[in-house]
Design a protein around this motif. Structure first.
Motif, mmCIF file in Angstrom:
data_model
loop_
_atom_site.group_PDB
_atom_site.id
_atom_site.type_symbol
_atom_site.label_atom_id
_atom_site.label_comp_id
_atom_site.label_asym_id
_atom_site.label_seq_id
_atom_site.Cartn_x
_atom_site.Cartn_y
_atom_site.Cartn_z
ATOM 1 N N VAL A 96 11.134 77.101 -35.095
ATOM 2 C CA VAL A 96 10.499 75.781 -35.008
ATOM 3 C C VAL A 96 10.078 75.500 -33.581
ATOM 4 O O VAL A 96 10.793 75.849 -32.635
ATOM 5 N N SER A 97 8.917 74.849 -33.451
ATOM 6 C CA SER A 97 8.518 74.385 -32.126
ATOM 7 C C SER A 97 8.197 72.898 -32.245
ATOM 8 O O SER A 97 7.444 72.487 -33.134
ATOM 9 N N CYS A 98 8.818 72.070 -31.405
ATOM 10 C CA CYS A 98 8.567 70.627 -31.502
ATOM 11 C C CYS A 98 8.810 69.967 -30.150
ATOM 12 O O CYS A 98 9.174 70.633 -29.190
ATOM 13 N N PRO A 137 4.402 69.562 -34.177
ATOM 14 C CA PRO A 137 5.509 70.316 -34.763
ATOM 15 C C PRO A 137 4.998 71.477 -35.610
ATOM 16 O O PRO A 137 4.123 71.315 -36.468
ATOM 17 N N THR A 138 5.525 72.662 -35.338
ATOM 18 C CA THR A 138 5.068 73.886 -36.003
ATOM 19 C C THR A 138 6.290 74.677 -36.461
ATOM 20 O O THR A 138 7.289 74.743 -35.743
ATOM 21 N N ALA A 139 6.179 75.284 -37.636
ATOM 22 C CA ALA A 139 7.297 76.114 -38.111
ATOM 23 C C ALA A 139 6.775 77.417 -38.685
ATOM 24 O O ALA A 139 5.709 77.450 -39.303
ATOM 25 N N PRO A 193 9.400 68.446 -37.288
ATOM 26 C CA PRO A 193 9.808 69.845 -37.472
ATOM 27 C C PRO A 193 10.312 70.164 -38.884
ATOM 28 O O PRO A 193 10.022 71.240 -39.418
ATOM 29 N N ALA A 237 7.410 70.435 -41.159
ATOM 30 C CA ALA A 237 6.694 71.700 -40.926
ATOM 31 C C ALA A 237 7.420 72.862 -41.609
ATOM 32 O O ALA A 237 6.792 73.712 -42.250
ATOM 33 N N VAL A 238 8.755 72.878 -41.506
ATOM 34 C CA VAL A 238 9.538 73.949 -42.147
ATOM 35 C C VAL A 238 9.309 73.913 -43.666
ATOM 36 O O VAL A 238 9.040 74.935 -44.307
ATOM 37 N N PHE A 258 17.781 72.274 -37.841
ATOM 38 C CA PHE A 258 16.525 72.673 -38.501
ATOM 39 C C PHE A 258 16.773 73.865 -39.428
ATOM 40 O O PHE A 258 16.208 73.949 -40.505
#
Ligand code: KIV
Ligand code: ZN
Length: 506
Positions: A396-398, A404-406, A427, A430-431, A484
């Motif tokens: 995850v990137s947030c 927010p990207t997963a 996040p 996104a996941v 997450f």
């Protein structure tokens, strides 16, 4: 000292609670734990409701042999016949017939006269009695019915063969004195009452279910219907653990006993919460996270000097694991195995190897591994045993500047590695979107909550979610030191349940 029969209805009235959805395997797992707990009777479900409810009662009847297995039936022939089909394989089968008995139910719901209801009750108990000896009857909404009419019905059903008569406070309306008077009135005014066990079934709408149940025991009732963690319709049923511990702790007052092995209470509470997705409130008596923790300095000082100063029950009596450091990074297989045995787990070799691997990974991230951590870890391992898709990786990137990207990687049922990525409003979103792109089963997330298992910044976080698909709710849980990852695990757990239900439905 008289014995009180503990009739557990977690799998029937408990599962009726809004959002309660257990599959056949989960019901069997709970029934096995109820057997270890020592309940006398398990009400396993209402077989007429659905094929899967029928299957659950039948499989419990054939596999859980010590307690009586009971099936619920309305006072109509089809329900009773179906109930018998489901429980006939049990070592000790019971059919429980119920029928509304208050004027409110007769006039507005059943639209029948008192005479008609009396005849239905009598003839349907007789029908059940043709199948088996152990028949229970409940005049529903008894606490709002006219007592004289209840006496009349009870006399008729006992003459027809009922061996237990259960008095429900269906809508949780009664107060202890009033309900106790009703029970006492039954003993005084039902001439054949000595041929049946008097039972009570109390709901908690006014928070009085346990008080009403205990008062009834004082007035002579000898069976009590209850659920683990008090789950059930609306505000729930009387809580089994509270009734049992009140009887045990206040033996001087009640002069009663039960067959319950109280050291299994905490484990049963955790299992039911885990599988139903109904969290236990922290201040819940007997099994809540705070039930044995002392916050005030004066209390802490007293408990250190002598626990009895502020503790009326020893947490060990209900099987609550100690929350101190038990294992660490350097602990080996043997120490882990011993600790598992002390906590009451006996795992197969394959399960043990998986659990040990997970323990090592946890000990690398978390300095102090407590009994509660171990419990959470074992539950997490058990959740992933029969999954369709397995969560292999999640990234995850947030933050407050980025989108927010997963990215996730799943292993398919055929062993294929499937990867995808998505953007989300946050996040977790996104996941879930990335997982949806791979699994592709439409559903709506209806509930999401996260809590920590123990104190400290490195604590394991447990995520509970509910998703809905085609009108059915599925719960999912996941645990990890990274919330997450825990969220992704919980979603996979719910999705795997959804996929399993779809497979079973064909
Ligand atoms: O609450 C109730 O009245 C019931 C009956 C079926 C016993 O659950
Ligand atoms: Zn009920």
């Amino acid at each position: 000292m008289d014995k009180v029969t503990i009739f557990d209805t977690t799998l029937r009235d408990g599962e009726q609670a809004a959002g309660g959805t257990l599959n056949v395997q989960e019901k069997l797992e709970i029934a096995r734990q109820l057997e270890r707990l020592g309940v006398d009777i398990i009400e396993a479900g209402t077989p007429i409701n659905s094929q899967s409810e029928f299957d659950a009662v039948k499989v419990i009847a054939s596999e859980v042999r010590t307690p009586t297995i009971c099936a619920l039936a309305r006072a109509v022939p089809a329900d009773i016949d179906r109930a018998w089909e489901a429980v006939r394989g049990a070592e000790h089968p019971r059919i429980h017939v119920f029928l509304g008995a208050s004027d409110i139910h007769l006039v507005y719901q059943l639209k029948k006269s008192r005479e008609e209801i009396l005849e239905m009750a009598r003839s349907m108990v007789a029908r059940a009695k043709n199948y088996l000896d152990d028949v229970e009857f409940s005049p529903m909404d008894a606490s709002r019915a006219e007592p004289e009419y209840i006496y009349q019905i009870l006399k008729a059903v006992i003459d027809a063969g009922a061996t237990t008569v259960n008095i429900p406070d269906t809508v949780g309306y009664a107060t202890p004195d009033e309900f106790g008077d009703l029970i006492e009135g039954i003993f005084k005014n039902v001439p054949n009452i000595n041929r049946a066990v008097v039972s009570v079934h109390c709901h908690n709408d006014l928070g009085l279910a346990v008080a009403n149940s205990l008062e009834s025991l004082k007035r002579g009732a000898r069976q009590v219907e209850c659920t683990i963690n008090g789950i059930g319709e609306r505000a729930g049923n009387a809580s089994l653990e509270e009734i049992v511990m009140a009887i045990k702790t206040r033996r001087d007052f009640f002069d009663l006993t039960t067959n319950i092995n109280t050291t299994q209470i905490y484990k049963t509470s955790r299992l039911v919460s885990e599988l139903t997705g109904f969290l236990v409130q922290p201040n819940k008596a007997v099994v809540g996270a705070n039930a044995f923790s002392h916050e005030s300095g004066i209390h802490q000082d007293g408990v250190i000097k002598m626990p009895i100063t502020y503790e009326i029950m020893d947490p060990k009596t209900v099987g609550i694991p100690a929350s101190h450091l038990v294992l660490g990074k350097l602990s080996g297989r043997h120490a882990f195995e011993e600790r598992l045995a002390e906590l009451g787990y006996s795992l197969s070799e394959a399960d043990f190897n998986r659990a040990f691997q997970a323990f090592k990974e946890l000990a690398d991230k978390k300095k102090d591994v407590t009994d509660k951590d171990i419990e959470s870890l074992i539950a997490e391992e058990q959740r992933t045993v029969s999954e369709t898709y397995h969560l292999d990786r999640v990234q995850v990137s947030c933050g407050d500047r980025g989108i927010p990207t997963a990215a996730v990687r799943l292993i398919s049922p055929e062993g294929q590695v499937l990867a995808d990525a998505a953007l989300g409003t946050g996040p977790v979103d996104a996941v879930y979107k990335a997982i949806n792109r791979i699994v592709g089963v439409p559903n709506v997330l209806t509930e999401f909550s996260v809590k920590s298992v123990t104190e400290g910044i490195d604590a394991i976080g447990e995520v509970l979610i509910r998703i809905e698909s085609e009108g059915v709710t599925y719960t999912g849980r996941g645990a990890d030191t990274d919330i997450f990852v825990a969220s992704a695990k919980a979603y996979m757990n719910a999705l795997n349940r959804l996929l399993a239900a779809k497979r079973t439905a064909g």
